[in-house]
Design an enzyme around this catalytic site. Structure first.
Site: not given
Ligand SMILES: Cc1cc2nc3c(=O)[nH]c(=O)nc-3n(C[C@H](O)[C@H](O)[C@H](O)COP(=O)(O)OP(=O)(O)OC[C@H]3O[C@@H](n4cnc5c(N)ncnc54)[C@H](O)[C@@H]3O)c2cc1C
Length: 398
Positions: A131-132, A351-352, A354, A377, A380
């Site tokens: 969600e947002p 390696i490429h 410019g 998914e 890291s």
């Molecule tokens: C192109 C794209 C396609 C996607 N497709 C789907 C989809 O089909 N369905 C779906 O449901 N979602 C989808 N997503 C969402 C995606 O799964 C999330 O963006 C992702 O899980 C990260 O969540 P966030 O963006 O809210 O980042 P946040 O959860 O806000 O995290 C921000 C940063 O904080 C770090 N962080 C957060 N919590 C912790 C913690 N407890 N400890 C340490 N570090 C932490 C994270 O590692 C990250 O660096 C998609 C995202 C993108 C960009």
């Protein structure tokens, strides 16, 4: 003959499937990927070709019209496809996860209703947790499904980042429901939301506003999904029982992690291929740059990372196929494959010289695409949380 990303012990069927997919990738994907990506154009002809190859039904059981193949076969197919163009693997990924969740958790009626049409690609799946206001922290889902007196539900909320949000016709949506449980995880339910393909109001109370403009991962659309008093029957609750949504989604995401690892492997593999080819063509100081030890060592490190990532991805998939626990292995494979892919692609970019910065060269596209592997998914950081917590349980002091 390619030497990297070879897998021992494959059956004749698996070898044949991979051969057909590799040929399709070399002939139908790689030659057009650059242009389609730069135009952000949906790869319809490629998708039609993959339907013919049976890729949409690859893991769907034969009794429902699929090929009944394993997670390993699927992951190796995804690796091949991502080697050609990562976005194409994104088209089948959410479809695969929804089909997997139906097979594992769906009622018999739900399986019969959707799986045969998913196997042909007629019904296309998307899955929606984010969600947002949340991505990593799935427990914070705020989209709410409220039960009416007649047992049906009304869903209201805003979902974000739906891969295949417009082309899909069946979306697995995670919602909050009030089951009176003391744990937030048991107050969540997955609904199977049907809609038309396209943008705008695609079903009663279901709106897909438009495409999110992204850095890479072009061609395949990523969208929001607005649910406003969407009326849905209790028979559309995945598995027929509310309160199980979180666990069903986490199960789907676990196989999704192997899938993203496989996509990262494909990107790294291609990055290496491009790098080693360029390093033999480009000359500086009177010799091919591959003959400079710094470049040669870089290539050696890149190839080693490609192999490590592939091996870990295959291990995780094989564990799942033999019914064993693989939460740690899937997390490790996803983390290593995505981080290594990022490094390998950047090394190839270096390696490429410019020319890597020119849109004429494939590596420029890979540089943008590989960043998504670090996010999708679970980042890291999230993989480390999963791996670390699970290991603490296994190695608990007695
Ligand atoms: C192109 C794209 C396609 C996607 N497709 C789907 C989809 O089909 N369905 C779906 O449901 N979602 C989808 N997503 C969402 C995606 O799964 C999330 O963006 C992702 O899980 C990260 O969540 P966030 O963006 O809210 O980042 P946040 O959860 O806000 O995290 C921000 C940063 O904080 C770090 N962080 C957060 N919590 C912790 C913690 N407890 N400890 C340490 N570090 C932490 C994270 O590692 C990250 O660096 C998609 C995202 C993108 C960009």
């Amino acid at each position: 003959m390619p030497r990297l990303c070879q897998t021992d012990g494959l059956s004749e069927d698996q070898t044949e499937i991979l051969k057909a997919v590799r040929q399709f990738v070399d002939e139908q994907i790689i030659p057009v990927a650059q242009e389609l990506e730069h135009n952000d154009e949906y790869p319809q002809e490629i998708i039609d070709g993959l339907k013919e190859l049976g890729v949409f039904g690859l893991t769907i059981p034969e009794e429902f019209g699929g090929l009944g193949e394993s997670l390993l076969t699927y992951a190796l197919v995804v690796e091949e496809i991502a080697r050609g163009w990562m976005s194409v693997s994104g088209v089948i990924n959410t479809h695969f996860i929804v089909a997997y969740m139906l097979v594992q958790h769906g009622t018999q009626e739900q399986k019969e209703k959707y799986l045969p049409r998913m196997a042909t690609g007629e019904v296309r799946g998307a899955f929606s947790m984010s969600e947002p206001g949340l991505g990593s922290d799935v427990s914070a889902v705020s989209t709410k499904a409220t039960r009416a007196d007649d047992g049906s539900y009304s869903i209201t909320g805003q979902k974000m980042w739906l891969t295949n949000g417009a082309t899909s016709t069946l979306v697995a949506v995670l919602t909050k429901t009030d089951e009176g449980a003391d744990s937030v995880y048991k107050n969540m339910t997955t609904f199977l939301v049907e809609k038309e393909a396209g943008f705008g109001e695609t079903a009663q109370g279901v709106t897909v506003p438009g495409k999110i403009d992204k850095m890479g991962y072009k061609g395949v659309e990523t969208t929001e999904l607005i649910l406003e008093d969407h009326r849905i029957g209790a028979d559309q609750v995945l598995g027929g029982e509310p309160g199980k949504g979180f666990f069903q989604m986490m199960d789907g995401v676990e196989v999704g992690r192997v899938n993203v690892a496989a996509r990262a492997c494909g990107l790294a593999w291609r990055g290496f291929e491009l790098g080693i080819a360029y390093a033999q063509q480009r000359k500086t100081f009177g010799k091919a740059i591959a003959e400079h030890q710094a470049v040669l060592f870089r290539l050696a490190e890149m190839a080693t990372k490609v192999e490590v990532a592939h091996t870990m991805m295959v291990k995780a998939a094989r564990l799942k196929d033999t019914g064993q626990r693989m939460d740690v292995e899937a997390g490790m494979a996803k983390m290593v494959a995505s981080e290594y892919a990022n490094e390998v692609v950047e090394d190839s970019f270096r390696i490429h010289g410019g020319y890597g910065y020119s849109k004429e060269y494939e590596i420029e596209r890979l540089m943008r695409e590989v960043k998504f592997m670090l996010i999708g998914e679970g980042t890291s950081d999230i993989q480390k949380m999963i791996i670390g917590r699970s290991l603490l349980k296994d190695y608990q002091l007695r």
